[in-house]
Design an enzyme around this catalytic site. Structure first.
Site, short mmCIF file in Angstrom:
data_model
loop_
_atom_site.label_atom_id
_atom_site.label_comp_id
_atom_site.label_asym_id
_atom_site.label_seq_id
_atom_site.Cartn_x
_atom_site.Cartn_y
_atom_site.Cartn_z
N ASN A 52 0.81 -1.22 0.00
CA ASN A 52 0.00 0.00 0.00
C ASN A 52 0.85 1.27 0.00
O ASN A 52 0.58 2.22 -0.75
CB ASN A 52 -0.92 0.02 1.22
CG ASN A 52 -2.01 -1.03 1.17
OD1 ASN A 52 -2.33 -1.55 0.10
ND2 ASN A 52 -2.59 -1.34 2.31
N PHE A 102 -5.42 -12.42 4.12
CA PHE A 102 -6.42 -12.12 5.15
C PHE A 102 -7.78 -12.51 4.59
O PHE A 102 -8.21 -11.98 3.55
CB PHE A 102 -6.39 -10.63 5.49
CG PHE A 102 -7.43 -10.18 6.47
CD1 PHE A 102 -7.39 -10.59 7.79
CD2 PHE A 102 -8.45 -9.32 6.09
CE1 PHE A 102 -8.35 -10.18 8.70
CE2 PHE A 102 -9.41 -8.90 6.98
CZ PHE A 102 -9.36 -9.32 8.30
N ASN A 195 -0.06 6.05 15.60
CA ASN A 195 -1.25 6.84 15.87
C ASN A 195 -1.25 7.20 17.35
O ASN A 195 -0.34 6.83 18.10
CB ASN A 195 -2.53 6.11 15.43
CG ASN A 195 -2.76 4.81 16.19
OD1 ASN A 195 -2.38 4.66 17.35
ND2 ASN A 195 -3.40 3.85 15.53
N THR A 223 -0.37 10.43 14.26
CA THR A 223 -1.64 10.71 13.59
C THR A 223 -2.78 10.63 14.61
O THR A 223 -2.75 9.81 15.53
CB THR A 223 -1.89 9.72 12.44
OG1 THR A 223 -1.86 8.37 12.95
CG2 THR A 223 -0.82 9.86 11.37
N GLY A 256 -3.94 5.17 6.90
CA GLY A 256 -2.61 5.39 7.48
C GLY A 256 -1.49 5.12 6.50
O GLY A 256 -0.48 5.83 6.48
N ASP A 257 -1.66 4.10 5.66
CA ASP A 257 -0.64 3.78 4.66
C ASP A 257 -0.51 4.91 3.65
O ASP A 257 0.60 5.27 3.23
CB ASP A 257 -0.99 2.47 3.95
CG ASP A 257 -1.03 1.28 4.90
OD1 ASP A 257 -0.42 1.37 5.98
OD2 ASP A 257 -1.67 0.27 4.56
#
Length: 328
Positions: A52, A102, A195, A223, A256-257
């Protein structure tokens, strides 16, 4: 010199079930549970933190080097990444395991049953940066993202030994790592990404205070979801950057990526930390507005206008000067 992204490479298999799992679960029979649910939707997405972030950097015109492990089933994913500008030459292909996967089924009330298969990701611990450096002529920075935990530790060890600046990004692996491992991962990092919750978890698990962590890393990027992010460089006043308002909210997965991708591209361009965070924020918003972690490239236009709307013309112009024309 390019930036290397060392992190997981995975595919997500997401299914939906119209009923409720709870209607088929008997409390007194859970030890003998044997169930099959008929799914009526399947969405297969490219993912993994390494994939990502590399993708996000590449669509902004960078040429990141992806360092990770995948299986023989990586061919189509590799083609996709390379077509968008990611250097996949240093991706190790396992001879025995499939790419990490996943598999998740979500029912009508959003309950989930999921399985994560690490597969080839476990072989990332055998990768070294020496051959990468020989091939590309040097590395400006290595982002060490969520991956096989042993691989993450070996990567930061090697960066310290070779004198390569690195960004530690433990992210979701923070919950699984113990205090000594987290200390080993982040000590000496040029950048530390977390984060807000993870920043407190790092302090609790390492036993280091916020000030002690600040003494061990050069720059902390924290973040804060809808409240933006804070960039705290050692010896400087912290900089707070707000979010870019989303026009619609489709899917927050991969936000986030995308932020990290924008921030790293800004670093590679020599931008100030404030501008790096602003570029990360606009990338994050584009992911929020799109379903999928790597499906936003076609809509990634007009960045200068979005940046100006959020941060003003001066900041927008400073960032836009380093972006591909078709993204501005």
């Amino acid at each position: 010199m390019p930036i290397a992204v060392a992190g997981s490479i995975a595919t997500d298999h997401l299914m939906t079930f119209r009923g409720r799992f709870a209607d088929s679960l008997l409390a007194e029979q859970l030890e003998q549970v044997s169930l099959s649910f008929l799914a009526d939707g399947l969405d297969i997405r490219r993912g993994g933190v390494g994939g990502n972030i590399s993708f996000g950097m590449a669509v902004l015109g960078a040429r990141p080097v992806l360092v990770g492990a995948a299986g023989a089933d990586f061919a189509d994913y590799r083609s996709w990444l390379e077509r968008h500008g990611v250097d996949c030459t240093s991706v190790h292909i396992s001879e025995t395991a499939h790419t990490a996967r996943f598999v998740c089924t979500t029912d009508s009330v959003l309950a989930q049953i999921a399985t994560f298969y690490p597969g080839a990701m476990s072989e990332a611990r055998d990768l070294e940066f020496g051959p990468v450096i020989e091939r590309v002529g040097g590395l400006e920075l290595v982002l060490v993202g969520p991956d096989d935990p042993e691989a993450m530790l070996r990567h930061t060890d090697e960066c310290r030994e070779r004198g390569i600046p690195f960004a530690a990004d433990p992210s979701q692996q923070m919950a699984f790592m113990d205090g000594p491992s987290i200390r080993r991962l982040i000590d000496g990092a040029t950048y530390l990404f977390t984060n807000e919750y993870e920043s407190h978890l790092a302090e609790q698990k390492t036993g280091w205070s916020a000030d002690e962590i600040a003494d061990r890393v050069q720059v902390r990027i924290t973040t804060r979801g809808a409240n933006g992010c804070t960039v705290a460089a050692r010896g400087e006043e912290p900089v707070h950057v707000g979010v870019v308002e989303a026009r619609t909210v489709a899917d927050p997965t991969g936000v986030g990526d995308a932020f990290r991708a924008g921030f790293l591209v800004g670093l590679g361009a020599g931008l100030a930390h404030r501008h790096c965070a602003q570029l990360g924020a606009v990338m994050a918003t584009h992911v929020v507005e799109t379903v999928g972690t790597q499906e936003y490239a076609e809509g990634l236009t007009g960045l200068r206008a979005r940046l100006a709307e959020a941060y003003g013309d001066a900041d927008a112009d400073a960032i836009a000067a380093h972006l591909p024309q078709d993204r501005v």
